[in-house]
Design a protein around this motif. Structure first.
Motif, PDB file in Angstrom:
ATOM      1  N   GLU A  45       0.827  -1.210   0.000  1.00 46.67           N
ATOM      2  CA  GLU A  45       0.000   0.000   0.000  1.00 46.67           C
ATOM      3  C   GLU A  45       0.862   1.261   0.000  1.00 46.67           C
ATOM      4  OE1 GLU A  45      -2.706  -0.543   3.245  1.00 46.67           O
ATOM      5  OE2 GLU A  45      -4.048  -1.803   2.049  1.00 46.67           O
TER       6      GLU A  45
ATOM      7  N   ASP B 277      -5.312   1.338  -1.467  1.00 40.81           N
ATOM      8  CA  ASP B 277      -5.782   0.337  -0.509  1.00 40.81           C
ATOM      9  C   ASP B 277      -6.035  -0.948  -1.286  1.00 40.81           C
ATOM     10  OD1 ASP B 277      -7.181  -1.312   1.220  1.00 40.81           O
ATOM     11  OD2 ASP B 277      -8.336   0.327   2.112  1.00 40.81           O
ATOM     12  N   ILE B 278      -5.274  -2.001  -0.982  1.00 38.02           N
ATOM     13  CA  ILE B 278      -5.379  -3.220  -1.788  1.00 38.02           C
ATOM     14  C   ILE B 278      -6.723  -3.919  -1.622  1.00 38.02           C
ATOM     15  CG2 ILE B 278      -2.892  -3.615  -1.846  1.00 38.02           C
ATOM     16  CD1 ILE B 278      -3.289  -5.760   0.311  1.00 38.02           C
ATOM     17  N   MET B 279      -7.504  -3.503  -0.638  1.00 40.37           N
ATOM     18  CA  MET B 279      -8.829  -4.105  -0.482  1.00 40.37           C
ATOM     19  C   MET B 279      -9.888  -3.387  -1.317  1.00 40.37           C
ATOM     20  SD  MET B 279      -8.623  -6.817   1.385  1.00 40.37           S
ATOM     21  CE  MET B 279      -7.102  -7.131   0.494  1.00 40.37           C
ATOM     22  N   HIS B 280      -9.493  -2.314  -1.981  1.00 42.16           N
ATOM     23  CA  HIS B 280     -10.433  -1.574  -2.826  1.00 42.16           C
ATOM     24  C   HIS B 280     -10.510  -2.198  -4.220  1.00 42.16           C
ATOM     25  CE1 HIS B 280     -10.514   2.393  -0.307  1.00 42.16           C
ATOM     26  NE2 HIS B 280     -11.084   1.374   0.294  1.00 42.16           N
ATOM     27  N   SER B 281     -10.795  -3.463  -4.239  1.00 40.35           N
ATOM     28  CA  SER B 281     -10.983  -4.201  -5.495  1.00 40.35           C
ATOM     29  C   SER B 281     -11.839  -5.414  -5.184  1.00 40.35           C
ATOM     30  CB  SER B 281      -9.642  -4.652  -6.077  1.00 40.35           C
ATOM     31  OG  SER B 281      -9.835  -5.622  -7.102  1.00 40.35           O
TER      32      SER B 281
ATOM     33  N   ASP C  94      -5.845  -5.193  -8.786  1.00 40.96           N
ATOM     34  CA  ASP C  94      -6.663  -6.403  -8.749  1.00 40.96           C
ATOM     35  C   ASP C  94      -5.818  -7.630  -8.393  1.00 40.96           C
ATOM     36  OD1 ASP C  94      -9.138  -5.216  -9.438  1.00 40.96           O
ATOM     37  OD2 ASP C  94      -8.536  -5.147 -11.536  1.00 40.96           O
TER      38      ASP C  94
ATOM     39  N   SER D 226      -4.902  -7.360  -4.615  1.00 35.10           N
ATOM     40  CA  SER D 226      -6.079  -7.571  -3.782  1.00 35.10           C
ATOM     41  C   SER D 226      -6.461  -9.049  -3.726  1.00 35.10           C
ATOM     42  CB  SER D 226      -7.251  -6.749  -4.327  1.00 35.10           C
ATOM     43  OG  SER D 226      -8.413  -6.948  -3.539  1.00 35.10           O
TER      44      SER D 226
ATOM     45  N   LYS E  88      -7.239 -12.545  -0.441  1.00 36.99           N
ATOM     46  CA  LYS E  88      -8.606 -13.039  -0.263  1.00 36.99           C
ATOM     47  C   LYS E  88      -8.549 -14.568  -0.332  1.00 36.99           C
ATOM     48  CE  LYS E  88     -10.569  -8.945  -2.467  1.00 36.99           C
ATOM     49  NZ  LYS E  88     -11.121  -8.399  -3.732  1.00 36.99           N
TER      50      LYS E  88
END
Length: 281
Positions: A98, A104-108, A169, A172, A176
């Motif tokens: 980041e 923010d790597i979670m914004h995908s 992408d 992110s 996950k």
């Protein structure tokens, strides 16, 4: 076990490393700070055991893995080919990524259907590995600016290699984790030779939580249920003369033939050989 290790750090975290270790039977993936990783396999062979997969990797291949619990394993055939394993690793930490990419790597919403993937190492990736080896052998060259540049280069290369829509992408998706249900994880690894402690680790649980969940799911203790299922599979395999008794033992997850013989006779009242002879009459 580790014969040689060379590392490069950024912000006090190892981001590139080369490790040579003697062969092993099974070791868990150990984490520093919830990092995803990529490994170039320079030497040797091993397999990865996850909740729902068992994937083999050999020299020249690449391993891309999310942050989750899994094991590195080798079998006798793999150990006979080489008595050591060497990998070059790239470690990806959310907090560093980041900072480098300013997002923010979670914004995908991008997701991928794997936790571990085998990667074919093409010329570009091979050249990248050579450049990291050069820096590992000459750490005085690797200042902070160069390390940041190499991390960004790796993310760009890997994003294109896995056909991710964008670098965001790709990054992110690496954080996950795909999860299997508890029951599926147990059934997928039922005939491995994992200990109860190792099964608990694979499920991401403490031993006490694992045992409680296991009894709730299968109505028996792990030792009793798993032992019974292994022996039932063994009894079916013994009916066929296609399998040697040693093959039956190892295919059903017993560490040694003597352990298998003892467990089988205790459960069925006959040795595997006697059971086979009785079944053929």
């Amino acid at each position: 076990m580790i014969q040689e290790q060379k590392i490069l750090k950024y912000k006090n975290r190892i981001v590139f490393e080369r490790i040579r270790m003697s062969s092993f039977k099974r070791i868990p993936k150990l984490y520093q700070d919830k990092e995803a990783c990529f490994m170039f396999i320079n030497e040797g062979e091993f397999s990865i055991r996850t909740q729902d997969e068992f994937i083999s990797f050999d020299k020249g291949k690449g391993l891309l893995a999310k942050c989750f619990d899994y094991f590195f394993e080798t079998n006798k055939k793999q150990r006979d080919k080489s008595d050591s394993i060497e990998v070059v690793g790239v470690l990806l930490y959310p907090i560093i990524l980041e900072e480098l990419f300013q997002f923010d790597i979670m914004h995908s919403s991008h997701i991928v259907d794997y936790n571990v993937r085998q990667i074919q190492v093409d010329e570009l990736l091979s050249n990248f590995k050579d450049s990291i080896n050069l820096l590992l052998d000459n750490p005085e060259l690797a200042d902070e600016t160069l390390i940041k540049t190499k991390l960004k280069e790796f993310v760009l290369l890997m994003s294109k290699t896995v056909n991710a829509p964008s670098q965001l992408d790709f990054l992110s998706s690496m954080f996950k984790k795909n999860t299997s249900t508890f029951k599926v994880t147990i059934l997928n690894n039922l005939y491995s030779n994992l200990s109860i402690d190792e099964l608990a680790h694979l499920c991401g649980m403490s031993l006490s939580t694992f045992k409680r969940k296991f009894r709730e799911t299968f109505m028996e203790s792990p030792k009793k249920f798993i032992g019974k299922m292994k022996l039932e599979k063994a009894s079916k395999m013994l009916v066929s003369k296609e399998y040697r008794i040693s093959d039956v033992a190892y295919d059903c997850g017993f560490e040694t033939i003597s352990t298998f013989n003892r467990s089988f006779k205790s459960h069925f009242g006959k040795s595997p050989t006697e059971y086979r002879l009785m079944s053929s009459t």
